[in-house]
Design a protein around this motif. Sequence first.
Motif, short mmCIF file in Angstrom:
data_model
loop_
_atom_site.label_atom_id
_atom_site.label_comp_id
_atom_site.label_asym_id
_atom_site.label_seq_id
_atom_site.Cartn_x
_atom_site.Cartn_y
_atom_site.Cartn_z
N ARG A 119 30.62 -25.98 5.47
CA ARG A 119 30.67 -26.86 6.65
C ARG A 119 30.23 -28.27 6.27
O ARG A 119 30.83 -29.27 6.71
CB ARG A 119 29.78 -26.29 7.74
CG ARG A 119 29.81 -27.12 9.02
CD ARG A 119 29.05 -26.47 10.16
NE ARG A 119 27.66 -26.22 9.82
CZ ARG A 119 27.12 -25.01 9.61
NH1 ARG A 119 27.92 -23.93 9.69
NH2 ARG A 119 25.86 -24.86 9.32
N ALA A 120 29.18 -28.39 5.47
CA ALA A 120 28.71 -29.72 5.08
C ALA A 120 29.74 -30.45 4.24
O ALA A 120 29.93 -31.67 4.38
CB ALA A 120 27.39 -29.58 4.31
N ASN A 123 32.48 -31.75 6.63
CA ASN A 123 32.01 -32.96 7.34
C ASN A 123 31.98 -34.16 6.42
O ASN A 123 32.27 -35.30 6.83
CB ASN A 123 30.63 -32.72 7.93
CG ASN A 123 30.64 -31.68 9.04
OD1 ASN A 123 31.69 -31.48 9.71
ND2 ASN A 123 29.51 -31.02 9.27
N ALA A 124 31.64 -33.91 5.15
CA ALA A 124 31.58 -35.03 4.21
C ALA A 124 32.97 -35.59 3.93
O ALA A 124 33.14 -36.81 3.77
CB ALA A 124 30.92 -34.56 2.91
N ARG A 125 33.99 -34.73 3.88
CA ARG A 125 35.35 -35.22 3.66
C ARG A 125 35.82 -36.11 4.82
O ARG A 125 36.42 -37.16 4.62
CB ARG A 125 36.30 -34.04 3.47
CG ARG A 125 36.22 -33.39 2.10
CD ARG A 125 37.42 -32.47 1.86
NE ARG A 125 37.42 -31.34 2.79
CZ ARG A 125 36.80 -30.18 2.54
NH1 ARG A 125 36.11 -30.01 1.42
NH2 ARG A 125 36.88 -29.21 3.43
N ALA A 158 26.39 -37.42 5.29
CA ALA A 158 27.18 -36.22 5.01
C ALA A 158 26.99 -35.77 3.55
O ALA A 158 26.90 -34.56 3.26
CB ALA A 158 28.64 -36.48 5.31
N VAL A 159 26.94 -36.75 2.63
CA VAL A 159 26.72 -36.40 1.21
C VAL A 159 25.35 -35.76 1.04
O VAL A 159 25.19 -34.78 0.30
CB VAL A 159 26.86 -37.66 0.34
CG1 VAL A 159 26.40 -37.39 -1.07
CG2 VAL A 159 28.30 -38.16 0.36
N ALA A 163 24.26 -31.94 -0.38
CA ALA A 163 23.26 -31.66 -1.42
C ALA A 163 22.23 -30.65 -0.92
O ALA A 163 21.83 -29.73 -1.65
CB ALA A 163 22.58 -32.96 -1.86
N ALA A 164 21.77 -30.83 0.34
CA ALA A 164 20.80 -29.89 0.90
C ALA A 164 21.38 -28.50 1.04
O ALA A 164 20.71 -27.49 0.78
CB ALA A 164 20.30 -30.40 2.26
#
Length: 398
Positions: A119-120, A123-125, A158-159, A163-164
């Motif tokens: 999901r992260a 969202n980042a894309r 988002a990046v 990472a998290a």
Amino acid sequence: MKNTSNVLSKPAVLVVLSALLLAACGGKENGGGAAQGGAPQAPAVTVLTVKTEAVPMVAELPGRTSPYLIAELRPQVSGILTQRSFNEGSEVKAGQVLYRIDAAPYQAAYDSAKASLARAEANARVARLKAERHAGLVKIEAVSKQANDDAQATLQQAVAEVAAAKAALDKAKIDLDYTQLKSPIAGRIGRSAVTAGALVTANQAQTLATVQQLDPIYVDLSQSSAELLRMRREVESGRLQTNARGDVPVRLILEDGSEYAAEGRLALSEVTVDEGTGSVTLRARFPNADGVLLPGMYVRARLPQGTRNEAILVPHAAVSRDPLGNAVVMVVGAEDKVEARPVQAVQSIGPNWVVSGGLAGGERIIVEGLQKVRPGVQVQAQEAGSAPAPAPAASAAQ
């Protein structure tokens, strides 16, 4: 007449007895003096002519065996043990699974972390595409700078979330792997403290089992600091010559008195002195392919400590101790007279004492017959190992 003869017989008897006593005394003074009036016969003793030689010095030190490597198994995650996959006392390999903990909750956590990462990344894309469009539009002033700044900040957020999410996935993967307790080393495993069905907790104090590598194996020895100082002084003075290679071989004497077949090597010498015992710990390493040596065994180690030049070997039987505990030998000197000589007996090797002072090469020491002599007495000395002297011939009178 009868009565008269009886009366006169008593004085006659006394006269005869007196004559006999005088004759006996005269015989002792004259005839007996021939046998005893001369000098008393010197006691016979056996002597050994000592010589100086180079003697290799060997120290015998007490010690105990300890494992080369040791690993205590404790769980890193909490859960119910579902399996114990080893036989107690058997050999295990590095990386071998020993216990399994119920992995269902940790597998679910891993799957959840994996979905969060997906999901992260999605969202980042979206945030990246929006930030790229705003970066192009702001140049032609199609969007405001504020809108562009918000798009760039959303991308950075988002990046960071990606990472998290990756870190959370890694943590979930580690916890999932910890549900399999693996041996970190190869060796022999001891008894298990738990069985399948037991509840274990992360980082608990109780160990589940212990793995020990016993080939090779260490032997920890103790030597007094005073002995180390004495050796150093003798090396510096040249009285003791050490091996320049620095490779110190070690032999072991086991608890039953037998000698261990393999030879070890000295691995290290502790740099501090134990305040309680005043000793320094030495560690030797031995091969133990057959598993003869087990951790905790009491042994005695023999370490060469150099060669003592111009030393003298004296049999144990020739050395006595004075009231102060000093070593003393009886020396047959000039005119075959006995002299008590204090010596420096520095070490016992086999049946002999190593004497570093008090004797010179060529002197004769008494090894047999010590109970018959004292200082100043003249003796008949016979060299040890030689044929016995012939007995004195019988006198003509006999």
